[in-house]
Design a protein around this motif. Structure first.
Motif, PDB file in Angstrom:
ATOM      1  N   LEU A 247      46.969  56.545  42.025  1.00 24.51           N
ATOM      2  CA  LEU A 247      46.640  55.441  42.931  1.00 24.51           C
ATOM      3  C   LEU A 247      45.945  54.311  42.166  1.00 24.51           C
ATOM      4  CD1 LEU A 247      45.424  57.271  46.156  1.00 24.51           C
ATOM      5  CD2 LEU A 247      47.399  55.752  45.965  1.00 24.51           C
ATOM      6  N   LEU A 248      45.028  54.690  41.282  1.00 19.87           N
ATOM      7  CA  LEU A 248      44.326  53.696  40.470  1.00 19.87           C
ATOM      8  C   LEU A 248      45.298  52.971  39.552  1.00 19.87           C
ATOM      9  CD1 LEU A 248      41.714  52.370  39.503  1.00 19.87           C
ATOM     10  CD2 LEU A 248      41.406  54.292  37.915  1.00 19.87           C
ATOM     11  N   VAL A 249      46.178  53.725  38.892  1.00 23.09           N
ATOM     12  CA  VAL A 249      47.161  53.118  37.995  1.00 23.09           C
ATOM     13  C   VAL A 249      48.089  52.185  38.772  1.00 23.09           C
ATOM     14  CG1 VAL A 249      49.132  53.578  36.489  1.00 23.09           C
ATOM     15  CG2 VAL A 249      47.083  55.002  36.333  1.00 23.09           C
ATOM     16  N   SER A 250      48.543  52.616  39.947  1.00 19.73           N
ATOM     17  CA  SER A 250      49.456  51.790  40.736  1.00 19.73           C
ATOM     18  C   SER A 250      48.784  50.494  41.174  1.00 19.73           C
ATOM     19  CB  SER A 250      49.955  52.557  41.962  1.00 19.73           C
ATOM     20  OG  SER A 250      48.911  52.798  42.890  1.00 19.73           O
ATOM     21  N   GLU A 251      47.500  50.548  41.502  1.00 19.06           N
ATOM     22  CA  GLU A 251      46.778  49.339  41.899  1.00 19.06           C
ATOM     23  C   GLU A 251      46.635  48.380  40.719  1.00 19.06           C
ATOM     24  OE1 GLU A 251      44.766  46.637  44.301  1.00 19.06           O
ATOM     25  OE2 GLU A 251      45.963  48.404  44.793  1.00 19.06           O
ATOM     26  N   LEU A 252      46.344  48.912  39.547  1.00 16.97           N
ATOM     27  CA  LEU A 252      46.208  48.069  38.355  1.00 16.97           C
ATOM     28  C   LEU A 252      47.543  47.420  37.989  1.00 16.97           C
ATOM     29  CD1 LEU A 252      43.917  50.347  36.133  1.00 16.97           C
ATOM     30  CD2 LEU A 252      43.262  48.268  37.349  1.00 16.97           C
ATOM     31  N   VAL A 253      48.630  48.209  38.032  1.00 20.85           N
ATOM     32  CA  VAL A 253      49.946  47.666  37.703  1.00 20.85           C
ATOM     33  C   VAL A 253      50.358  46.617  38.734  1.00 20.85           C
ATOM     34  CG1 VAL A 253      52.389  48.220  37.398  1.00 20.85           C
ATOM     35  CG2 VAL A 253      50.650  49.781  36.528  1.00 20.85           C
ATOM     36  N   TRP A 254      50.069  46.864  40.005  1.00 22.95           N
ATOM     37  CA  TRP A 254      50.394  45.912  41.062  1.00 22.95           C
ATOM     38  C   TRP A 254      49.682  44.578  40.852  1.00 22.95           C
ATOM     39  CZ3 TRP A 254      53.577  44.639  44.825  1.00 22.95           C
ATOM     40  CH2 TRP A 254      53.155  43.768  45.836  1.00 22.95           C
ATOM     41  N   ARG A 255      48.403  44.636  40.539  1.00 21.01           N
ATOM     42  CA  ARG A 255      47.634  43.401  40.327  1.00 21.01           C
ATOM     43  C   ARG A 255      48.156  42.635  39.125  1.00 21.01           C
ATOM     44  NH1 ARG A 255      41.258  44.982  41.510  1.00 21.01           N
ATOM     45  NH2 ARG A 255      41.541  45.586  43.718  1.00 21.01           N
ATOM     46  N   ARG A 256      48.454  43.347  38.050  1.00 21.83           N
ATOM     47  CA  ARG A 256      49.008  42.681  36.862  1.00 21.83           C
ATOM     48  C   ARG A 256      50.371  42.069  37.178  1.00 21.83           C
ATOM     49  NH1 ARG A 256      47.160  44.110  31.702  1.00 21.83           N
ATOM     50  NH2 ARG A 256      44.887  44.327  31.773  1.00 21.83           N
ATOM     51  N   GLY A 257      51.195  42.814  37.910  1.00 17.61           N
ATOM     52  CA  GLY A 257      52.523  42.324  38.242  1.00 17.61           C
ATOM     53  C   GLY A 257      52.485  41.108  39.148  1.00 17.61           C
ATOM     54  N   ILE A 258      51.636  41.135  40.155  1.00 22.59           N
ATOM     55  CA  ILE A 258      51.509  40.001  41.068  1.00 22.59           C
ATOM     56  C   ILE A 258      50.951  38.790  40.336  1.00 22.59           C
ATOM     57  CG2 ILE A 258      50.266  39.143  43.076  1.00 22.59           C
ATOM     58  CD1 ILE A 258      52.656  40.933  43.690  1.00 22.59           C
ATOM     59  N   SER A 259      49.992  39.027  39.440  1.00 17.53           N
ATOM     60  CA  SER A 259      49.432  37.930  38.657  1.00 17.53           C
ATOM     61  C   SER A 259      50.521  37.275  37.817  1.00 17.53           C
ATOM     62  CB  SER A 259      48.315  38.452  37.752  1.00 17.53           C
ATOM     63  OG  SER A 259      47.840  37.434  36.901  1.00 17.53           O
ATOM     64  N   LYS A 260      51.371  38.079  37.202  1.00 15.71           N
ATOM     65  CA  LYS A 260      52.480  37.554  36.405  1.00 15.71           C
ATOM     66  C   LYS A 260      53.455  36.784  37.281  1.00 15.71           C
ATOM     67  CE  LYS A 260      56.108  39.026  33.191  1.00 15.71           C
ATOM     68  NZ  LYS A 260      57.221  38.367  33.899  1.00 15.71           N
ATOM     69  N   LEU A 261      53.709  37.267  38.474  1.00 10.73           N
ATOM     70  CA  LEU A 261      54.637  36.626  39.387  1.00 10.73           C
ATOM     71  C   LEU A 261      54.128  35.244  39.817  1.00 10.73           C
ATOM     72  CD1 LEU A 261      57.303  37.174  41.018  1.00 10.73           C
ATOM     73  CD2 LEU A 261      55.824  37.887  42.902  1.00 10.73           C
ATOM     74  N   VAL A 262      52.829  35.163  40.116  1.00  8.52           N
ATOM     75  CA  VAL A 262      52.238  33.906  40.565  1.00  8.52           C
ATOM     76  C   VAL A 262      52.200  32.880  39.432  1.00  8.52           C
ATOM     77  CG1 VAL A 262      50.118  32.825  41.393  1.00  8.52           C
ATOM     78  CG2 VAL A 262      50.887  34.974  42.380  1.00  8.52           C
ATOM     79  N   ILE A 263      51.851  33.363  38.223  1.00  6.04           N
ATOM     80  CA  ILE A 263      51.775  32.463  37.075  1.00  6.04           C
ATOM     81  C   ILE A 263      53.135  31.834  36.785  1.00  6.04           C
ATOM     82  CG2 ILE A 263      51.440  32.393  34.574  1.00  6.04           C
ATOM     83  CD1 ILE A 263      49.215  34.475  34.941  1.00  6.04           C
TER      84      ILE A 263
END
Length: 266
Positions: A247-263
């Motif tokens: 769950l922790l790993v999935s949250e970290l990957v999600w935040r990184r992925g969304i950040s990349k998407l927005v950028i």
């Protein structure tokens, strides 16, 4: 919660739309079950039991192991990698950010809907057919309860692994081969086909540090009574620990992925 239950209900109903597909899947499961049991029967043709590092394993143990393993595969398998990969590749993931729902929870309930339909139309006939042809082991109630908890935890672990791999699509769009990679790794280290009883010692030690054995081998060991009460509780604790880690790993990957998407202006 009602919204997520609606996702599960819709998924359950959509899986029933193609009745021929459901029948063919059930037929394939049954044929695969018979083939695996025939192979183990041939391997045991000159002996009633095999000596392993975890004790004596009889042919009846292996027949029950194959049946339960096949049933678990019906229950835990999901297409989460493909679902999230399609959302990222098509750009629908951007619309997800505007909805007041969790993508992870939504996909979990969709996977639950798929599993529910499989329980009725694949798993139940499979168990009935297996019970007709083979002597199935029925454990005591307390082991059944522990098995049920371990089975649900194994479902969640398998879902989270697929969800995390699916989010690799934020960086690498062609992720469909990752589903095959996850499937192959699980087949090797989870004991889905060959129980860890027969593994070389080094692979047994390696699997102890991985979550895959907690999806198949651990629940089956509990069901067959190959694990003591204290050992079964320890396995369930390990499952909860891995669920927390994933769950922790999935949250970290999600935040990184969304950040990349927005950028990138996605």
């Amino acid at each position: 919660m009602k919204l997520y239950l609606a996702f599960m209900t819709n998924e359950f109903q959509s899986n029933l739309a193609y009745k021929t597909d459901v029948f063919l899947k059930m037929f394939g499961r049954v044929m695969g079950l018979f083939v695996q049991i025939a192979l183990w029967t041939a391997l045991y043709h000159s002996t009633d039991s095999a000596t392993t590092g975890m004790g004596q394993i009889s042919l009846n143990d292996m027949i029950n192991y194959v049946v339960i393993s096949t049933c678990i595969s019906v229950f835990v398998n999901n297409d989460t990698i493909f679902r999230i990969g399609d959302k990222i590749r098509s750009g629908d993931i951007g619309l997800q950010l505007m909805k007041p729902i969790s993508l992870q929870t939504c996909m979990l309930f969709q996977a639950m809907g798929t599993s529910a339909s499989r329980i009725f139309f694949e798993l139940t006939p499979l168990v009935v057919i297996a019970a007709i042809f083979y002597p199935l082991h029925i454990p005591p109630v307390h082991l059944l309860l522990l098995f049920a908890v371990a089975l649900i935890n194994g479902f969640v672990i398998n879902f989270l692994l697929a969800y995390i791999l699916g989010m690799v699509g934020f960086w690498y769009l062609n992720i469909y081969h990752l589903s095959r990679l996850l499937s192959d790794v699980i087949k090797v280290f989870s004991g889905v086909w060959i129980p860890l009883w027969f593994f070389p010692q080094i692979l047994t030690h390696v699997s102890a540090f991985l979550p895959f054995r907690l999806i198949y081998f651990s629940p089956i060991s509990i069901y067959l009574g190959k694990t003591e009460w204290s050992g079964a509780l320890l396995l369930i604790v390990q499952q909860f620990m891995w669920i927390g880690i994933l769950l922790l790993v999935s949250e970290l990957v999600w935040r990184r992925g969304i950040s990349k998407l927005v950028i990138q202006g996605g």
